[in-house]
Design an enzyme around this catalytic site. Sequence first.
Site, PDB file in Angstrom:
ATOM      1  N   GLY A   1       0.842  -1.200   0.000  1.00  0.00           N
ATOM      2  CA  GLY A   1       0.000   0.000   0.000  1.00  0.00           C
ATOM      3  C   GLY A   1       0.866   1.235   0.000  1.00  0.00           C
ATOM      4  O   GLY A   1       2.066   1.158  -0.263  1.00  0.00           O
ATOM      5  N   ASN A   2       0.274   2.378   0.269  1.00  0.00           N
ATOM      6  CA  ASN A   2       1.078   3.595   0.413  1.00  0.00           C
ATOM      7  C   ASN A   2       0.438   4.491   1.463  1.00  0.00           C
ATOM      8  O   ASN A   2      -0.628   4.170   1.993  1.00  0.00           O
ATOM      9  CB  ASN A   2       1.253   4.302  -0.934  1.00  0.00           C
ATOM     10  CG  ASN A   2      -0.076   4.741  -1.513  1.00  0.00           C
ATOM     11  OD1 ASN A   2      -0.775   5.549  -0.926  1.00  0.00           O
ATOM     12  ND2 ASN A   2      -0.436   4.181  -2.667  1.00  0.00           N
TER      13      ASN A   2
END
Length: 432
Positions: A215-216
């Site tokens: 993810g980020n």
Amino acid sequence: MAQFEARNGLAGLRVLLGVSGGIAAYKACELVRRLRDAGAEVRVVLTENAARFVTPLTFQALSGQPVRSGLWDEAAEAAMGHLELAHWAQRIVIAPASADLVARLAHGFADDLLSTLCLASDAPLAIAPAMNLRMWAHAATQANVATLRGRGAVFLGPGEGRMAEPESGLGRLLEPHEIIAELGALHGPKALTGKRVLVSAGPTYEDIDPVRFIGNRSSGRMGFAVAQAAMEQGARVELVAGPVHLPTPAGVARVDVRSARDMREAVLARAPHSDIYVGAAAVGDFRPHEVAAHKLKKTGGALTLSLNENPDILAAVAALKPRPYVVGFAAETQNIEGYARAKLERKKLDLIAANKVGEGEGFDACQNEILLISRDGAERLARADKLALARQLVARIAEKYANRESEIGSGKASVRKRLPARASGRTRARAK
Ligand code: CTP
């Protein structure tokens, strides 16, 4: 200035500015000036405690009007009675509003001039709170805020950031220019009435196995703020959101997605019916080549993941024929303008909002600043809370979209030649 006055909805308005006690009271001086610059007529009422921080004389000089504080000032009552003042006001703005004032307003107190005026007036009430972060977060304050909101009061902020004490958090008074922008958005004419705006926001998650993902750090705040700002401007807004913990702005239709490919599908299903697409999502560039059916186990050595590149959603929307007006974001850590311009060209965007990320900037921060780049040039939107910034951004998008529509409408051959897809976009919009 004249154009600004016509647009901001504050020109000619009779604004009663209530100032309560707190160190942030000094910012109300600048607010008086800005309200007057925006064309409003301003009268200031101070609480007794506010007058300890800034003298009535200061506000009198800035507003050009007598300043009132007490209920029992005979001379002031003779000049304009307090009920007359309540009737005079077309808007009441309280900045800063202390926790005590918020509580007294929520409970309908009328034990000083300002609370009495709020009770006696039908004017819409906007409250810009300023208090210690724990006072703001306290259940009592939050219940008072909910009560006031339930009665139609609008809260402007509070902002997040450094306060008078050596602490940082939610509770800071918005800057005067942010308050003006918020008031303008509330009361100004709506620039996107009848338009369909599609916004993508937040991160995407790419599953590695049933418990892990790539993810980020995108919080989704900027995209959600853009959706809210577009809604406030009268647009019908659809929001395609990656995994975030944010409430949906009132009136916005939200679709939740997880991976970049889910997001692409949701966006491409809606983009052909949209007038404007704002790609504010931090789409993951890579996904694991395959998702493991079971949790990957340690093997005592390095784990090698093979990654595939994700499709570019923004470029896919820009390649649609017809296509909406396409706005991208560029999150960069360096060479912001250069990289953003390259993205504008490569992805064939109409506009790109570039910002700096990393080290407390951008992604999970509450404030941001933007460099807005189109083929015509670049413009900097000053650092502000994400909602205030989103409102400025949406105002620019609406302007540029309207200009493009009128260029196409006027049938400039050069425009058609340069923008074939957009010209057919116009045809589609008429046919809808
Ligand atoms: N974007 C997109 N689809 C992708 C990647 C990015 O729609 N697969 C969009 C983002 O929503 C944003 C813009 O493209 O509006 C730029 O995103 P950014 O991550 O800054 O750029 P990338 O294209 O991923 O380029 P790079 O990672 O090389 O900077």
